[in-house]
Design a protein around this motif. Structure first.
Motif, PDB file in Angstrom:
ATOM      1  N   ALA A 185      17.963  14.647  64.219  1.00 32.35           N
ATOM      2  CA  ALA A 185      19.174  14.359  63.459  1.00 32.35           C
ATOM      3  C   ALA A 185      20.395  14.575  64.350  1.00 32.35           C
ATOM      4  O   ALA A 185      20.369  15.395  65.268  1.00 32.35           O
ATOM      5  CB  ALA A 185      19.251  15.255  62.230  1.00 32.35           C
ATOM      6  N   GLY A 186      21.437  13.832  64.077  1.00 34.43           N
ATOM      7  CA  GLY A 186      22.706  13.991  64.780  1.00 34.43           C
ATOM      8  C   GLY A 186      23.816  14.226  63.779  1.00 34.43           C
ATOM      9  O   GLY A 186      23.614  14.114  62.563  1.00 34.43           O
ATOM     10  N   GLY A 187      25.001  14.561  64.289  1.00 30.20           N
ATOM     11  CA  GLY A 187      26.133  14.821  63.427  1.00 30.20           C
ATOM     12  C   GLY A 187      27.299  13.909  63.716  1.00 30.20           C
ATOM     13  O   GLY A 187      27.576  13.585  64.881  1.00 30.20           O
ATOM     14  N   ASP A 188      27.977  13.489  62.670  1.00 31.75           N
ATOM     15  CA  ASP A 188      29.178  12.666  62.788  1.00 31.75           C
ATOM     16  C   ASP A 188      30.325  13.500  62.234  1.00 31.75           C
ATOM     17  O   ASP A 188      30.493  13.613  61.017  1.00 31.75           O
ATOM     18  CB  ASP A 188      28.992  11.384  61.985  1.00 31.75           C
ATOM     19  N   ASP A 189      31.108  14.109  63.140  1.00 29.50           N
ATOM     20  CA  ASP A 189      32.134  15.054  62.704  1.00 29.50           C
ATOM     21  C   ASP A 189      33.566  14.574  62.934  1.00 29.50           C
ATOM     22  O   ASP A 189      34.523  15.313  62.693  1.00 29.50           O
ATOM     23  CB  ASP A 189      31.937  16.416  63.375  1.00 29.50           C
ATOM     24  N   GLY A 190      33.726  13.342  63.397  1.00 29.29           N
ATOM     25  CA  GLY A 190      35.060  12.770  63.533  1.00 29.29           C
ATOM     26  C   GLY A 190      35.818  13.145  64.780  1.00 29.29           C
ATOM     27  O   GLY A 190      36.931  12.666  64.992  1.00 29.29           O
ATOM     28  N   LEU A 191      35.231  13.986  65.633  1.00 35.97           N
ATOM     29  CA  LEU A 191      35.892  14.381  66.876  1.00 35.97           C
ATOM     30  C   LEU A 191      35.305  13.549  68.008  1.00 35.97           C
ATOM     31  O   LEU A 191      34.318  13.926  68.650  1.00 35.97           O
ATOM     32  CB  LEU A 191      35.707  15.884  67.113  1.00 35.97           C
ATOM     33  N   LEU A 192      35.910  12.398  68.250  1.00 38.39           N
ATOM     34  CA  LEU A 192      35.357  11.381  69.147  1.00 38.39           C
ATOM     35  C   LEU A 192      36.092  11.426  70.479  1.00 38.39           C
ATOM     36  O   LEU A 192      36.704  10.449  70.917  1.00 38.39           O
ATOM     37  CB  LEU A 192      35.472  10.002  68.494  1.00 38.39           C
ATOM     38  N   THR A 193      36.014  12.557  71.144  1.00 44.54           N
ATOM     39  CA  THR A 193      36.824  12.784  72.343  1.00 44.54           C
ATOM     40  C   THR A 193      36.032  12.754  73.642  1.00 44.54           C
ATOM     41  O   THR A 193      36.630  12.763  74.720  1.00 44.54           O
ATOM     42  CB  THR A 193      37.542  14.138  72.228  1.00 44.54           C
ATOM     43  N   ALA A 194      34.709  12.713  73.569  1.00 41.45           N
ATOM     44  CA  ALA A 194      33.887  12.689  74.782  1.00 41.45           C
ATOM     45  C   ALA A 194      33.592  11.249  75.185  1.00 41.45           C
ATOM     46  O   ALA A 194      33.439  10.374  74.327  1.00 41.45           O
ATOM     47  CB  ALA A 194      32.582  13.439  74.554  1.00 41.45           C
ATOM     48  N   PRO A 195      33.512  10.956  76.490  1.00 42.71           N
ATOM     49  CA  PRO A 195      33.210   9.596  76.925  1.00 42.71           C
ATOM     50  C   PRO A 195      31.923   9.068  76.292  1.00 42.71           C
ATOM     51  O   PRO A 195      30.910   9.765  76.226  1.00 42.71           O
ATOM     52  CB  PRO A 195      33.053   9.739  78.442  1.00 42.71           C
ATOM     53  N   GLY A 196      31.984   7.842  75.785  1.00 36.94           N
ATOM     54  CA  GLY A 196      30.809   7.201  75.223  1.00 36.94           C
ATOM     55  C   GLY A 196      30.466   7.607  73.807  1.00 36.94           C
ATOM     56  O   GLY A 196      29.456   7.149  73.267  1.00 36.94           O
ATOM     57  N   CYS A 197      31.301   8.426  73.154  1.00 34.93           N
ATOM     58  CA  CYS A 197      30.945   8.878  71.815  1.00 34.93           C
ATOM     59  C   CYS A 197      31.308   7.818  70.775  1.00 34.93           C
ATOM     60  O   CYS A 197      32.132   6.941  70.998  1.00 34.93           O
ATOM     61  CB  CYS A 197      31.565  10.223  71.493  1.00 34.93           C
ATOM     62  N   PHE A 198      30.662   7.951  69.637  1.00 38.49           N
ATOM     63  CA  PHE A 198      30.796   6.971  68.565  1.00 38.49           C
ATOM     64  C   PHE A 198      30.642   7.676  67.228  1.00 38.49           C
ATOM     65  O   PHE A 198      29.873   8.622  67.095  1.00 38.49           O
ATOM     66  CB  PHE A 198      29.714   5.892  68.713  1.00 38.49           C
ATOM     67  N   GLY A 199      31.395   7.218  66.231  1.00 38.63           N
ATOM     68  CA  GLY A 199      31.229   7.758  64.887  1.00 38.63           C
ATOM     69  C   GLY A 199      32.055   6.977  63.892  1.00 38.63           C
ATOM     70  O   GLY A 199      32.904   6.148  64.243  1.00 38.63           O
TER      71      GLY A 199
END
Length: 376
Positions: free
Chosen positions: A217-231
């Motif tokens: 499982a993964g988490g979608d927490d709205g903090l999309l600040t790392a390269p390549g992240c998505f949410g």
């Protein structure tokens, strides 16, 4: 429309962590002439397109970059966006190379093999200097589960997807305490990842056994600040791609993406796919048409669990699936987040007052949600 500059600043700076000299791209879709859309949904989609244009203009004057693309809506969420968006995202050199090799046509049709997807990735990485740094997808139909989105993230793009977004959400679910949300989501994900199976039951008759074996499982927490992240935004969920061919049970669907059904649909799931469907709501015909187009649309693609305490509205799936203590189950494509099924379709269905039980490899159980109350 009233000014959303404060909301846009929070979006770009808190959620996306925008830096100096980064290239921003905002895109949206418009209502096709062949679509049948209710008056209320037409109003929302017109406001959505206007908001996307405003967000791009804000980025241009505030950060020095604000590309904007608008195109007719794709046939469904999960379908690849048109060539013009690929061009704006990846640059002319990458698109020319993908065209010359014949890869772009296969990617757009979602018919590329794993080897061809890998080759396309190499092309994109070769030209990564031209790829947008921050993408805000304010389109009605989701591009989350597309090759387009996956390739952009592979090149380092930070990608926020806001399908079915209503600008009013900037004043509700987008005002959540993002740090508290991240901590809650992390606790949930850790609890789910101890399980091999997850059972979901609801008062409406839903009773599903979801196979998690070998999947994280993964988490979608709205903090999309790392390269390549998505949410997604608004954010707030734990999610996983169930192991194909294993999940089984009954799903009783009461809500479509933007409305309550006139009558619930009862879906019987066997061997990880929808085997039968009962009910007379018009949404049944839409699902049957998708199933006829591509059998992979029957796949149990996702189990998600909402963690956003500021989310509340059930009539918009983007926010509904984030409501704290709800779960959602998606059909169709899961190839972009750990699954193996590719389809030009991904649609989530939200279930209320669930009881979610994690079942461990040794047979022990832990209740994570009890009648809609999260216990972790």
């Amino acid at each position: 429309m009233p000014s959303l500059d404060g909301a846009f600043r929070s979006l770009f700076e808190t959620n996306m962590g925008i830096g100096a000299n980064e290239r921003v791209l905002v895109f949206t879709d418009t209502i096709r002439t062949d679509e049948t859309v209710s008056a209320g949904d037409r109003d929302r989609r017109v406001r959505l397109s206007a908001t996307a244009r405003m967000a791009a203009a804000f980025a241009a004057r505030t950060y020095g970059s604000g590309g904007f693309v608008e195109f007719p809506a794709t046939p469904a969420s999960g379908a690849e966006p048109p060539r013009e968006l690929w061009l704006a995202t990846f640059g002319a050199d990458a698109i020319a190379e993908l065209d010359q090799s014949g890869l772009l046509a296969k990617l757009l049709a979602k018919q590329a093999s794993p080897d061809e997807i890998a080759a396309a990735r190499e092309v994109v990485l070769t030209h990564r200097h031209a790829v947008a740094d921050v993408i805000i997808a304010l389109a009605n139909n989701s591009t989350s589960h597309t090759r387009y989105r996956a390739l952009a993230c592979a090149a380092g793009t930070r990608f926020a997807s806001l399908p079915h977004f209503d600008p009013d959400m900037f004043h509700s679910s987008m005002t959540v305490d993002w740090q508290a949300l991240a901590e809650r989501t992390a606790r949930l994900v850790a609890a789910v990842n101890r399980a091999e199976w997850v059972r979901v039951t609801c008062p409406n008759g839903t009773d599903m056994m979801i196979c998690k074996q070998g999947r994280d499982a993964g988490g979608d927490d709205g903090l999309l600040t790392a390269p390549g992240c998505f949410g997604n935004l608004p954010a707030g969920e734990g999610y996983l791609a169930p192991l194909e061919g294993k999940s089984h049970g009954t799903m009783v669907i009461e809500w479509a993406p933007t409305r309550k059904l006139d009558e619930p649909l009862r879906l019987t799931v066997e061997n990880g796919t929808v085997a039968r469907m009962e009910g007379t709501d018009p949404h049944r015909a839409k699902l049957e048409a998708k199933f006829a187009e591509n059998a992979n649309c029957r796949n149990i693609a996702e189990l998600g669990i909402g963690t956003n305490d500021k989310a509340s509205r059930p009539d918009n799936v983007l926010e509904a699936e984030k409501i704290l203590g709800t779960i959602h189950i998606a059909l169709g494509d899961n190839s972009g987040f750990g699954g193996r099924v590719s389809a030009p379709f991904h649609e989530d269905y939200v279930f209320y007052r669930p009881t979610l039980t994690a079942i461990m490899a040794d047979g022990s159980e832990r209740v994570i949600i009890d009648d809609g109350t999260m216990l972790v």
